[in-house]
Each structure stands twice: as structure tokens, then as C-alpha cells.
Design a protein around this motif. Structure first.
Motif: not given
Length: 196
Positions: A132-140
Motif C-alpha cells: 500500500s505504501a509503495w502504491a501511494h508513492h507511485a500515485r504521487t
């Protein structure tokens, strides 16, 4: 088919690079910035896939990895789209451009994941699980790419579906981040004013 025999060409030593049509432009041109930001988004998704690729067949991680594989290929299509300036009379079949079907696939995946999630009652903090943390990083990073492509579109013609794709991608990665937190069960919610 792409064939690269040499990586170091020295062609960019004076601060210029070539677009897909051979035009030389400065490396700080809006178009090159947009292409670079899309490349960064793809790299961020590659980091996320280090986690999702470990998922067992049929698991949420494995399903996410399959979606992310398609997205990474789309992002290369998007880079190819951006490296060829839009011509007013171009034949759409003659250029690799982002097309509505790619957006529709993202929208369908977002809807399917979102159907498994509880309604949001607060903003979500990046975290919970590593995926999830990496998904949010990718989102930004995808949002930064979107801003760069919007800036380019304000200066010269750009395929409108390219901008739309990045907007949908950011939505996708947000919902994916929630979905990868046990389908919302272990997401971290913002508590306003907690540390006042």
C-alpha cells in the motif's frame, strides 16, 4: 521493433536530445520533462511490483501485479505518444497514442477494486502494508507526471487521452493502495489535529 546497440552515444552532451521524429530539443524542454516524469512513474510502479510479484496465484497481490504489468506497458506507450508531437492532420492509426480503451480498462479496474472497499470517512495516510505504501508513492509520482503533461498541453498540442490516462492512473493507484491494505481493513486514516 526497438533495437538499441549502443547506450552511450554522446548525442546529449550539449544538453539536447531527440524526439521520436528526429527533432532536437533541449533536455529541459516541457516535452522532455513530461516524458521523464512518466518514466519516473513507471519506475515507481516497478518498485511496487517488487512487493506484488511475490503474491501467490489468485491473491490480491498477484491480481495487483497483473494490473501493474499492464500499466507499465501503457506508460511506455504514453512515453512513445509524448515523444512524437501531435500533427494537425495525422492519421491516428500511424502513431502509437494512448487510446480510450486503455482508460476504460483502468476505470473498470478501479470500479472492481472500489466495490470491495468500505466508504471513506477520512483521508487515508500512505502506509499500512508495504504494498500500500509503495502504491501511494507511485500515485504521487503519477500525479507529478500528470502535472508535467498538463503543463506541456498548455504550451503545445498533446493527445488529450494522455492527460486523461494519467488522471485515471492516479485514481487507480489510490484505490489500489486502499485495496492492498486488506481491502481497506488495515488502512491508516488521518486523524485531524491529533498532535496539537
Amino acid at each position: 521493433m526497438v533495437r538499441l546497440d549502443r547506450i552511450t552515444t554522446r548525442g546529449g552532451d550539449r544538453g539536447e536530445t531527440s524526439l521520436g521524429d528526429g527533432t532536437r530539443v533541449r533536455k529541459d524542454a516541457l516535452r522532455i520533462e513530461a516524458i521523464g516524469r512518466v518514466d519516473e512513474a513507471n519506475a515507481a510502479i516497478g518498485l511496487l511490483r517488487l512487493v506484488t510479484a511475490a503474491g501467490e496465484r489468485g491473491s490480491d497481490l498477484a491480481q495487483a501485479d497483473a494490473m501493474l504489468d499492464r500499466i507499465q506497458h501503457d506508460l511506455f506507450d504514453l512515453g512513445a505518444d509524448l515523444c512524437m508531437p501531435v500533427e494537425p492532420d495525422e492519421d491516428p492509426a500511424q502513431r502509437l497514442r494512448i487510446v480510450p480503451a486503455q482508460l476504460e480498462r483502468l476505470e473498470a479496474e478501479v470500479a472492481a477494486m472500489n466495490a470491495d472497499l468500505p466508504a471513506l470517512k477520512s483521508f487515508v495516510l500512505p502506509g499500512g502494508s508495504a504494498a500500500s505504501a509503495w502504491a501511494h508513492h507511485a500515485r504521487t509520482v503519477a500525479r507529478a507526471a500528470e502535472r508535467a503533461v498538463v503543463a506541456l498541453a498548455g504550451a503545445e498540442p498533446v493527445n488529450a487521452d494522455a492527460v486523461r490516462y494519467l488522471n485515471r492512473l492516479s485514481d487507480h493507484l489510490f484505490v489500489l493502495g486502499r485495496w492492498l491494505n486488506g481491502r481497506g481493513a488495515s488502512e491508516v486514516l488521518w486523524r485531524p489535529g491529533t498532535n496539537r
